[in-house]
Design a protein around this motif. Structure first.
Motif, mmCIF file in Angstrom:
data_model
loop_
_atom_site.group_PDB
_atom_site.id
_atom_site.type_symbol
_atom_site.label_atom_id
_atom_site.label_comp_id
_atom_site.label_asym_id
_atom_site.label_seq_id
_atom_site.Cartn_x
_atom_site.Cartn_y
_atom_site.Cartn_z
ATOM 1 N N ASN A 19 39.371 16.217 23.891
ATOM 2 C CA ASN A 19 38.681 15.198 24.674
ATOM 3 C C ASN A 19 37.521 14.568 23.905
ATOM 4 O O ASN A 19 36.729 13.843 24.484
ATOM 5 N N LEU A 20 37.443 14.822 22.618
ATOM 6 C CA LEU A 20 36.321 14.319 21.815
ATOM 7 C C LEU A 20 36.810 13.492 20.640
ATOM 8 O O LEU A 20 37.845 13.792 20.037
ATOM 9 N N VAL A 21 36.050 12.465 20.329
ATOM 10 C CA VAL A 21 36.354 11.629 19.175
ATOM 11 C C VAL A 21 35.022 11.239 18.531
ATOM 12 O O VAL A 21 34.027 11.044 19.226
ATOM 13 N N LEU A 22 35.003 11.169 17.209
ATOM 14 C CA LEU A 22 33.817 10.712 16.483
ATOM 15 C C LEU A 22 33.946 9.221 16.208
ATOM 16 O O LEU A 22 34.984 8.766 15.701
ATOM 17 N N VAL A 23 32.911 8.480 16.567
ATOM 18 C CA VAL A 23 32.894 7.045 16.320
ATOM 19 C C VAL A 23 31.514 6.656 15.793
ATOM 20 O O VAL A 23 30.534 7.369 16.017
ATOM 21 N N CYS A 24 31.445 5.534 15.101
ATOM 22 C CA CYS A 24 30.139 5.059 14.631
ATOM 23 C C CYS A 24 29.339 4.555 15.828
ATOM 24 O O CYS A 24 29.871 4.338 16.921
ATOM 25 N N GLY A 25 28.057 4.345 15.617
ATOM 26 C CA GLY A 25 27.178 3.904 16.687
ATOM 27 C C GLY A 25 27.602 2.581 17.315
ATOM 28 O O GLY A 25 27.519 2.410 18.537
ATOM 29 N N ALA A 26 28.059 1.648 16.505
ATOM 30 C CA ALA A 26 28.472 0.341 17.030
ATOM 31 C C ALA A 26 29.694 0.467 17.934
ATOM 32 O O ALA A 26 29.761 -0.151 18.999
ATOM 33 N N HIS A 27 30.674 1.277 17.504
ATOM 34 C CA HIS A 27 31.858 1.464 18.334
ATOM 35 C C HIS A 27 31.536 2.283 19.585
ATOM 36 O O HIS A 27 32.090 2.032 20.654
ATOM 37 N N HIS A 28 30.626 3.233 19.474
ATOM 38 C CA HIS A 28 30.228 4.012 20.644
ATOM 39 C C HIS A 28 29.578 3.089 21.678
ATOM 40 O O HIS A 28 29.876 3.174 22.878
ATOM 41 N N ALA A 30 30.141 -0.129 21.986
ATOM 42 C CA ALA A 30 31.206 -0.990 22.509
ATOM 43 C C ALA A 30 32.030 -0.275 23.580
ATOM 44 O O ALA A 30 32.435 -0.886 24.571
ATOM 45 N N ILE A 31 32.250 1.018 23.392
ATOM 46 C CA ILE A 31 32.984 1.802 24.395
ATOM 47 C C ILE A 31 32.211 1.804 25.707
ATOM 48 O O ILE A 31 32.760 1.517 26.774
ATOM 49 N N HIS A 32 30.935 2.109 25.635
ATOM 50 C CA HIS A 32 30.130 2.210 26.855
ATOM 51 C C HIS A 32 29.829 0.853 27.478
ATOM 52 O O HIS A 32 29.499 0.778 28.662
ATOM 53 N N GLU A 33 29.976 -0.210 26.717
ATOM 54 C CA GLU A 33 29.808 -1.566 27.246
ATOM 55 C C GLU A 33 31.119 -2.103 27.820
ATOM 56 O O GLU A 33 31.167 -3.212 28.349
ATOM 57 N N GLY A 34 32.208 -1.332 27.691
ATOM 58 C CA GLY A 34 33.499 -1.756 28.210
ATOM 59 C C GLY A 34 34.252 -2.714 27.313
ATOM 60 O O GLY A 34 35.261 -3.290 27.710
ATOM 61 N N LYS A 35 33.798 -2.887 26.085
ATOM 62 C CA LYS A 35 34.441 -3.803 25.138
ATOM 63 C C LYS A 35 35.561 -3.130 24.353
ATOM 64 O O LYS A 35 36.438 -3.802 23.824
ATOM 65 N N LEU A 36 35.504 -1.812 24.221
ATOM 66 C CA LEU A 36 36.490 -1.027 23.496
ATOM 67 C C LEU A 36 36.926 0.107 24.401
ATOM 68 O O LEU A 36 36.093 0.821 24.963
ATOM 69 N N ILE A 37 38.234 0.261 24.567
ATOM 70 C CA ILE A 37 38.786 1.296 25.433
ATOM 71 C C ILE A 37 39.438 2.367 24.564
ATOM 72 O O ILE A 37 40.240 2.048 23.683
ATOM 73 N N VAL A 38 39.089 3.621 24.815
ATOM 74 C CA VAL A 38 39.696 4.750 24.112
ATOM 75 C C VAL A 38 40.398 5.592 25.162
ATOM 76 O O VAL A 38 39.814 5.956 26.183
ATOM 77 N N SER A 39 41.661 5.891 24.907
ATOM 78 C CA SER A 39 42.413 6.743 25.827
ATOM 79 C C SER A 39 43.298 7.672 25.024
ATOM 80 O O SER A 39 43.382 7.579 23.811
ATOM 81 N N GLY A 40 43.951 8.594 25.716
ATOM 82 C CA GLY A 40 44.844 9.540 25.064
ATOM 83 C C GLY A 40 44.160 10.859 24.804
ATOM 84 O O GLY A 40 43.153 11.193 25.435
ATOM 85 N N THR A 41 44.738 11.591 23.875
ATOM 86 C CA THR A 41 44.273 12.930 23.549
ATOM 87 C C THR A 41 44.057 13.037 22.054
ATOM 88 O O THR A 41 44.925 12.655 21.270
ATOM 89 N N ALA A 42 42.900 13.560 21.665
ATOM 90 C CA ALA A 42 42.588 13.751 20.247
ATOM 91 C C ALA A 42 43.370 14.950 19.717
ATOM 92 O O ALA A 42 43.671 15.858 20.475
ATOM 93 N N PRO A 43 43.709 15.006 18.458
ATOM 94 C CA PRO A 43 43.402 14.001 17.450
ATOM 95 C C PRO A 43 44.522 12.994 17.222
ATOM 96 O O PRO A 43 44.291 11.950 16.652
#
Length: 68
Positions: A19-28, A30-43
C-alpha cells in the motif's frame, strides 16, 4: 522522496508495503491535489493516471482521439 499511502490511512489503508509508493514531492502534491491518481498494489500492480483518466506519461497527441 515521499512515502505515499495508495489507500489513504484516513480511509482505512494500512502501512503494508503493498500500500506504499515512493514519489517525489511534486508528484506527491499532485496526488493530494487530485491531479494524479495512483491505484493498484505495489510494487508491480501500480497504475498512474491523470485526473481525466488518461494514463500518466502518455502524450495526448500519440494516445488517440479519445484523449484530445
Amino acid at each position: 522522496m515521499h512515502g505515499h499511502h495508495i489507500h489513504y490511512r484516513s480511509r482505512g489503508g494500512g502501512n503494508h508495503l503493498t500500500n506504499l509508493v515512493l514519489v517525489c514531492g511534486a508528484h506527491h502534491a499532485a496526488i493530494h491535489e487530485g491531479k494524479l491518481i495512483v491505484s493498484g498494489t505495489a510494487p508491480h500492480g501500480l497504475v498512474f493516471a491523470h485526473a481525466d483518466g488518461r494514463p500518466y506519461g502518455v502524450d495526448p497527441a500519440e494516445s488517440g482521439s479519445r484523449w484530445r
